[in-house]
Design a protein around this motif. Structure first.
Motif, PDB file in Angstrom:
ATOM      1  N   MET A 299       0.834  -1.198   0.000  1.00 57.39           N
ATOM      2  CA  MET A 299       0.000   0.000   0.000  1.00 57.39           C
ATOM      3  C   MET A 299       0.870   1.250   0.000  1.00 57.39           C
ATOM      4  SD  MET A 299      -2.790  -1.124   2.900  1.00 57.39           S
ATOM      5  CE  MET A 299      -3.868   0.281   2.657  1.00 57.39           C
ATOM      6  N   GLY A 300       0.359   2.288  -0.688  1.00 56.16           N
ATOM      7  CA  GLY A 300       0.997   3.598  -0.654  1.00 56.16           C
ATOM      8  C   GLY A 300      -0.058   4.669  -0.506  1.00 56.16           C
ATOM      9  N   MET A 301       0.385   5.903  -0.269  1.00 54.29           N
ATOM     10  CA  MET A 301      -0.560   7.004  -0.129  1.00 54.29           C
ATOM     11  C   MET A 301       0.070   8.284  -0.644  1.00 54.29           C
ATOM     12  SD  MET A 301      -2.639   8.245   3.235  1.00 54.29           S
ATOM     13  CE  MET A 301      -3.959   9.461   3.077  1.00 54.29           C
ATOM     14  N   LEU A 302      -0.691   8.998  -1.480  1.00 56.19           N
ATOM     15  CA  LEU A 302      -0.270  10.310  -1.986  1.00 56.19           C
ATOM     16  C   LEU A 302      -0.999  11.399  -1.202  1.00 56.19           C
ATOM     17  CD1 LEU A 302      -0.432   9.652  -5.847  1.00 56.19           C
ATOM     18  CD2 LEU A 302       1.646  10.140  -4.538  1.00 56.19           C
ATOM     19  N   PHE A 303      -0.254  12.433  -0.780  1.00 53.98           N
ATOM     20  CA  PHE A 303      -0.859  13.579  -0.086  1.00 53.98           C
ATOM     21  C   PHE A 303       0.131  14.736  -0.116  1.00 53.98           C
ATOM     22  CE2 PHE A 303      -1.819  15.984   3.898  1.00 53.98           C
ATOM     23  CZ  PHE A 303      -3.060  16.459   3.501  1.00 53.98           C
ATOM     24  N   ARG A 304      -0.407  15.952  -0.262  1.00 52.08           N
ATOM     25  CA  ARG A 304       0.416  17.167  -0.289  1.00 52.08           C
ATOM     26  C   ARG A 304       1.560  17.053  -1.290  1.00 52.08           C
ATOM     27  NH1 ARG A 304       0.818  18.933   6.094  1.00 52.08           N
ATOM     28  NH2 ARG A 304      -1.152  20.077   6.141  1.00 52.08           N
ATOM     29  N   ARG A 305       1.227  16.558  -2.476  1.00 49.00           N
ATOM     30  CA  ARG A 305       2.193  16.470  -3.576  1.00 49.00           C
ATOM     31  C   ARG A 305       3.389  15.571  -3.256  1.00 49.00           C
ATOM     32  NH1 ARG A 305      -0.315  20.950  -3.181  1.00 49.00           N
ATOM     33  NH2 ARG A 305       1.048  21.875  -1.636  1.00 49.00           N
ATOM     34  N   GLU A 306       3.200  14.673  -2.309  1.00 49.18           N
ATOM     35  CA  GLU A 306       4.278  13.750  -1.933  1.00 49.18           C
ATOM     36  C   GLU A 306       3.725  12.335  -1.816  1.00 49.18           C
ATOM     37  OE1 GLU A 306       7.349  14.836  -1.482  1.00 49.18           O
ATOM     38  OE2 GLU A 306       7.102  17.010  -1.159  1.00 49.18           O
ATOM     39  N   LEU A 307       4.624  11.360  -1.938  1.00 51.19           N
ATOM     40  CA  LEU A 307       4.294   9.987  -1.584  1.00 51.19           C
ATOM     41  C   LEU A 307       4.557   9.853  -0.088  1.00 51.19           C
ATOM     42  CD1 LEU A 307       3.531   7.100  -2.601  1.00 51.19           C
ATOM     43  CD2 LEU A 307       5.990   6.670  -2.787  1.00 51.19           C
ATOM     44  N   VAL A 308       3.475   9.705   0.699  1.00 43.86           N
ATOM     45  CA  VAL A 308       3.625   9.622   2.156  1.00 43.86           C
ATOM     46  C   VAL A 308       4.382   8.359   2.531  1.00 43.86           C
ATOM     47  CG1 VAL A 308       2.390   9.515   4.368  1.00 43.86           C
ATOM     48  CG2 VAL A 308       1.484  10.917   2.498  1.00 43.86           C
ATOM     49  N   THR A 309       3.987   7.254   1.940  1.00 42.57           N
ATOM     50  CA  THR A 309       4.638   5.980   2.220  1.00 42.57           C
ATOM     51  C   THR A 309       4.272   4.989   1.121  1.00 42.57           C
ATOM     52  OG1 THR A 309       4.938   4.211   3.867  1.00 42.57           O
ATOM     53  CG2 THR A 309       2.717   5.096   3.623  1.00 42.57           C
TER      54      THR A 309
ATOM     55  N   GLU B 173       1.435   5.738  12.188  1.00 40.07           N
ATOM     56  CA  GLU B 173       0.942   6.806  13.060  1.00 40.07           C
ATOM     57  C   GLU B 173       1.025   8.171  12.376  1.00 40.07           C
ATOM     58  OE1 GLU B 173      -0.631   6.351  15.904  1.00 40.07           O
ATOM     59  OE2 GLU B 173      -0.369   4.205  15.510  1.00 40.07           O
ATOM     60  N   GLU B 174       1.391   8.206  11.096  1.00 36.86           N
ATOM     61  CA  GLU B 174       1.381   9.474  10.355  1.00 36.86           C
ATOM     62  C   GLU B 174      -0.007  10.095  10.467  1.00 36.86           C
ATOM     63  OE1 GLU B 174       3.254  11.311   8.112  1.00 36.86           O
ATOM     64  OE2 GLU B 174       5.135  10.193   8.200  1.00 36.86           O
ATOM     65  N   PRO B 175      -0.123  11.394  10.835  1.00 36.06           N
ATOM     66  CA  PRO B 175      -1.447  12.003  11.021  1.00 36.06           C
ATOM     67  C   PRO B 175      -2.370  11.852   9.825  1.00 36.06           C
ATOM     68  CG  PRO B 175       0.249  13.453  11.896  1.00 36.06           C
ATOM     69  CD  PRO B 175       0.968  12.325  11.210  1.00 36.06           C
ATOM     70  N   VAL B 176      -1.848  12.040   8.614  1.00 38.06           N
ATOM     71  CA  VAL B 176      -2.714  11.962   7.440  1.00 38.06           C
ATOM     72  C   VAL B 176      -3.199  10.529   7.215  1.00 38.06           C
ATOM     73  CG1 VAL B 176      -0.819  11.647   5.784  1.00 38.06           C
ATOM     74  CG2 VAL B 176      -2.985  12.620   5.021  1.00 38.06           C
ATOM     75  N   VAL B 177      -2.341   9.546   7.503  1.00 33.65           N
ATOM     76  CA  VAL B 177      -2.736   8.141   7.343  1.00 33.65           C
ATOM     77  C   VAL B 177      -3.789   7.768   8.384  1.00 33.65           C
ATOM     78  CG1 VAL B 177      -1.941   5.745   7.385  1.00 33.65           C
ATOM     79  CG2 VAL B 177      -0.512   7.516   6.337  1.00 33.65           C
ATOM     80  N   SER B 178      -3.543   8.160   9.638  1.00 36.92           N
ATOM     81  CA  SER B 178      -4.501   7.858  10.706  1.00 36.92           C
ATOM     82  C   SER B 178      -5.861   8.491  10.417  1.00 36.92           C
ATOM     83  CB  SER B 178      -3.972   8.378  12.047  1.00 36.92           C
ATOM     84  OG  SER B 178      -2.808   7.685  12.423  1.00 36.92           O
ATOM     85  N   GLN B 179      -5.841   9.756   9.946  1.00 36.51           N
ATOM     86  CA  GLN B 179      -7.104  10.433   9.643  1.00 36.51           C
ATOM     87  C   GLN B 179      -7.842   9.718   8.520  1.00 36.51           C
ATOM     88  OE1 GLN B 179      -6.748  14.387   8.049  1.00 36.51           O
ATOM     89  NE2 GLN B 179      -8.944  14.786   8.135  1.00 36.51           N
ATOM     90  N   PHE B 180      -7.104   9.369   7.478  1.00 38.77           N
ATOM     91  CA  PHE B 180      -7.726   8.753   6.301  1.00 38.77           C
ATOM     92  C   PHE B 180      -8.307   7.387   6.641  1.00 38.77           C
ATOM     93  CE2 PHE B 180      -7.900   6.747   2.129  1.00 38.77           C
ATOM     94  CZ  PHE B 180      -8.385   7.775   1.343  1.00 38.77           C
ATOM     95  N   LEU B 181      -7.507   6.559   7.317  1.00 40.57           N
ATOM     96  CA  LEU B 181      -7.971   5.208   7.647  1.00 40.57           C
ATOM     97  C   LEU B 181      -9.078   5.229   8.688  1.00 40.57           C
ATOM     98  CD1 LEU B 181      -4.635   3.170   7.773  1.00 40.57           C
ATOM     99  CD2 LEU B 181      -6.258   3.354   5.899  1.00 40.57           C
TER     100      LEU B 181
END
Length: 334
Positions: free
Chosen positions: A211-221, A232-240
């Motif tokens: 799995m990967g995630m794009l946010f704020r013009r970056e690949l988060v992971t 525990e990345e805030p954007v990942v926790s919020q999204f999931l």
């Protein structure tokens, strides 16, 4: 077996608007990967860049020795034949029957006889569960059936890489569950490399190896599914978690002041439960990707975050226990 896709430093913008920058990842051969991200984060643009339909300003996409960004157009065109692409809406021709829609790539890109085309098309129609509907027009069937027809068309050229652009859009939860199982079953049958772009959490939780995630013009992971599912990345926790509190706003990311104001009110996140990955339907072969992935992930486990390491070990321990329970007893003659 599917083909590995290597993405190095990919950067894309439209005019002054940056879409994403410096994206690097590897889609392992034959495995199923998912790319998550809020609406408007350039997930579809990323798919079109992989297949060479859009040209990033920087970076490379390496597939079987061909760079889909910088190689001569004739090499890109030939390599594109390795792909099957499932669009959001199926992208079917409204005036053609499902049979003719699915046959279109074969008639366009091969010199096969009509008898061969018919055999191939009917095999793919059976795989996606549309036998009996081949004479219907796209306007005469449901959205879920159109999705499956689009998937059948993506399969007719025997692709080694399958890209699915939001295959769940417009589907209810039951149809999404059927589609998720269909994608796993396909991987078991043809061992293709698969990338699914979605923001559907049910697909994300049950289908992918990675799995990967794009946010704020970056690949988060990007990595093994357990890395993102325990992040525990805030954007990942919020999204999931599907929460309002976090960096993702209604129309764009929130500013620092808004995030600071939310910090005290945010609900504490409990430990996230990782649900088991879907298995192929009864009667189908085991996914060959499973053994390859296990060897790959165990080889890199010491470099992963502690929560992901623990989740991976728990998963494989549980699988080993289940296998032991189903083994015939010694001397049983089984």
């Amino acid at each position: 077996m599917g083909i590995e896709v290597v993405v190095e430093g990919l950067t894309k913008s439209f005019g002054k608007q940056s879409i994403w920058r410096d994206v690097s990842l590897t889609l392992p051969a034959g495995e199923v990967s998912v790319m998550l991200g809020p609406s408007g984060t350039g997930k579809t643009v990323f798919l079109k860049s992989l297949i060479g339909l859009l040209k990033p300003e920087k970076g490379r996409v390496l597939i079987d020795g061909v760079d889909m960004v910088n190689s001569p157009e004739r090499d890109i065109y030939e390599t594109r034949k390795l792909f099957g692409l499932m669009f959001q809406d199926g992208a079917l021709f409204g005036s053609m029957s499902l049979f003719d829609n699915i046959a279109f790539p074969l008639r366009e890109h091969t010199r096969k006889k009509e008898s061969e085309i018919r055999r191939t098309v009917m095999e793919r129609i059976e795989v996606v569960g549309l036998l009996g509907a081949e004479g219907k027009l796209p306007g005469e069937i449901s959205g879920g059936m159109r999705k499956r027809a689009g998937l059948a068309r993506a399969l007719v050229l025997d692709p080694q890489i399958i890209l699915c652009d939001e295959p769940d859009s417009g589907l209810d939860p039951v149809r999404t569950a059927y589609l998720s199982q269909l994608l796993i079953d396909l991987n078991a049958q043809i061992d293709a490399t698969m990338l699914i772009v979605t923001h559907n959490l049910d697909i994300a939780a049950t289908v992918p190896d990675n799995m990967g995630m794009l946010f704020r013009r970056e690949l988060v992971t990007f990595g093994p599914r357990e890395v993102l599912l325990t992040s525990e990345e805030p954007v990942v926790s919020q999204f999931l978690g599907g929460r309002r509190e976090g960096p993702i706003g209604m129309s764009e990311e929130k500013d620092a002041a808004t995030l600071a104001a939310e910090a005290g009110a945010a609900r504490p996140a409990g430990p996230r439960v990782i649900v088991p990955q879907l298995e192929p339907s009864p009667g189908l072969p085991a996914r060959r990707a499973v053994a390859r992935r296990r060897e790959r992930v165990m080889g890199m486990i010491d470099s992963l975050p502690p929560a992901a390491r623990s989740a991976i070990r728990d998963t494989y321990a549980a699988n080993a226990g289940a296998a032991t329970l189903t083994m015939p007893a010694a001397g049983s003659g089984a």
